[in-house]
Design a protein around this motif. Sequence first.
Motif, PDB file in Angstrom:
ATOM      1  N   ILE A   3       0.866  -1.175   0.000  1.00  0.00           N
ATOM      2  CA  ILE A   3       0.000   0.000   0.000  1.00  0.00           C
ATOM      3  C   ILE A   3       0.898   1.218   0.000  1.00  0.00           C
ATOM      4  N   SER A   4       0.889   1.964  -1.098  1.00  0.00           N
ATOM      5  CA  SER A   4       1.738   3.148  -1.200  1.00  0.00           C
ATOM      6  C   SER A   4       0.883   4.401  -1.074  1.00  0.00           C
ATOM      7  N   HIS A  24       9.891  -6.547  -5.718  1.00  0.00           N
ATOM      8  CA  HIS A  24      11.282  -6.116  -5.732  1.00  0.00           C
ATOM      9  C   HIS A  24      11.433  -4.796  -6.478  1.00  0.00           C
ATOM     10  N   ALA A  25      10.718  -4.659  -7.588  1.00  0.00           N
ATOM     11  CA  ALA A  25      10.800  -3.426  -8.368  1.00  0.00           C
ATOM     12  C   ALA A  25      10.120  -2.268  -7.650  1.00  0.00           C
ATOM     13  N   LEU A  26       8.965  -2.525  -7.038  1.00  0.00           N
ATOM     14  CA  LEU A  26       8.220  -1.458  -6.381  1.00  0.00           C
ATOM     15  C   LEU A  26       8.922  -0.918  -5.139  1.00  0.00           C
ATOM     16  N   ARG A  27       9.663  -1.774  -4.454  1.00  0.00           N
ATOM     17  CA  ARG A  27      10.298  -1.346  -3.205  1.00  0.00           C
ATOM     18  C   ARG A  27      11.251  -0.176  -3.407  1.00  0.00           C
ATOM     19  N   GLN A  33       6.113   6.216   4.615  1.00  0.00           N
ATOM     20  CA  GLN A  33       4.774   5.925   5.104  1.00  0.00           C
ATOM     21  C   GLN A  33       4.110   4.759   4.361  1.00  0.00           C
ATOM     22  N   ASP A  34       4.791   4.219   3.365  1.00  0.00           N
ATOM     23  CA  ASP A  34       4.214   3.113   2.605  1.00  0.00           C
ATOM     24  C   ASP A  34       4.294   1.811   3.411  1.00  0.00           C
ATOM     25  N   LEU A  35       3.384   0.897   3.118  1.00  0.00           N
ATOM     26  CA  LEU A  35       3.239  -0.324   3.902  1.00  0.00           C
ATOM     27  C   LEU A  35       3.360  -1.560   3.020  1.00  0.00           C
ATOM     28  N   PHE A  46       1.635  -5.488   8.089  1.00  0.00           N
ATOM     29  CA  PHE A  46       0.829  -4.296   8.201  1.00  0.00           C
ATOM     30  C   PHE A  46       0.570  -3.988   9.671  1.00  0.00           C
ATOM     31  N   PRO A  47       0.385  -2.706  10.009  1.00  0.00           N
ATOM     32  CA  PRO A  47       0.094  -2.350  11.407  1.00  0.00           C
ATOM     33  C   PRO A  47      -1.399  -2.423  11.716  1.00  0.00           C
ATOM     34  N   PHE A  48      -2.094  -3.366  11.071  1.00  0.00           N
ATOM     35  CA  PHE A  48      -3.532  -3.499  11.271  1.00  0.00           C
ATOM     36  C   PHE A  48      -3.806  -4.759  12.084  1.00  0.00           C
TER      37      PHE A  48
END
Length: 208
Positions: A3-4, A24-27, A33-35, A46-48
Amino acid sequence: MIISHQHRYIFFAVPKTGTHSIRHALRAGMGEQDLEQVGLFVKKRFPFPEFANIQHGHISAREIRPVLGEEVYGSYLKFAFVRNPFDRFVSYCAFMARDTNYMDVAPVQFMKHVIRVLKPVNEMLYRPQHSFLTDADGRLAMDFVGRNETMQASYDEVCRRLGMPSAVLEKVNSSKHRPWQEYYDKELVGWVGELYQKDLEMFDYRFE
């Protein structure tokens, strides 16, 4: 799943579709603040509290939507990648037989044993792809669905829509097996087609 908030997207990681290459590419472009929720190679949660007991990152649209709320879920680009179900089933069986020689000496028999005897319907990697990507009414809940077969072009399109630079995807955690068409007889084609009928229809795949 990623989740960006920086780039306003939700990446749904459907199992056995090349998700680790996309992660790997998205990181590289993730902000502070992205999760991310993932359980293989990299372990992040996730912090949920709703997902406290989930040890993997393959969260469905139906699960995440009420947690994020309509303002976020409705306004972020939601995307995922899918794969020909016949190919995906071979990959699943190769993964399940990774410590044996079943897929080398008797692949068709082993695959039939999986689908007719083991019937691992509660196994996450075996689940139909649409179950991760549809809403409560069974409708597709994604803004964009890329294809494993054209992964680079699909990823380029995601980046274009988000206004992000693209990157050359790397192969990560890929199964080793022959071309998937070589693992089928007519009977097995029918069984797998019946099992993943909705995936075949929704994502326009066939045995070819």
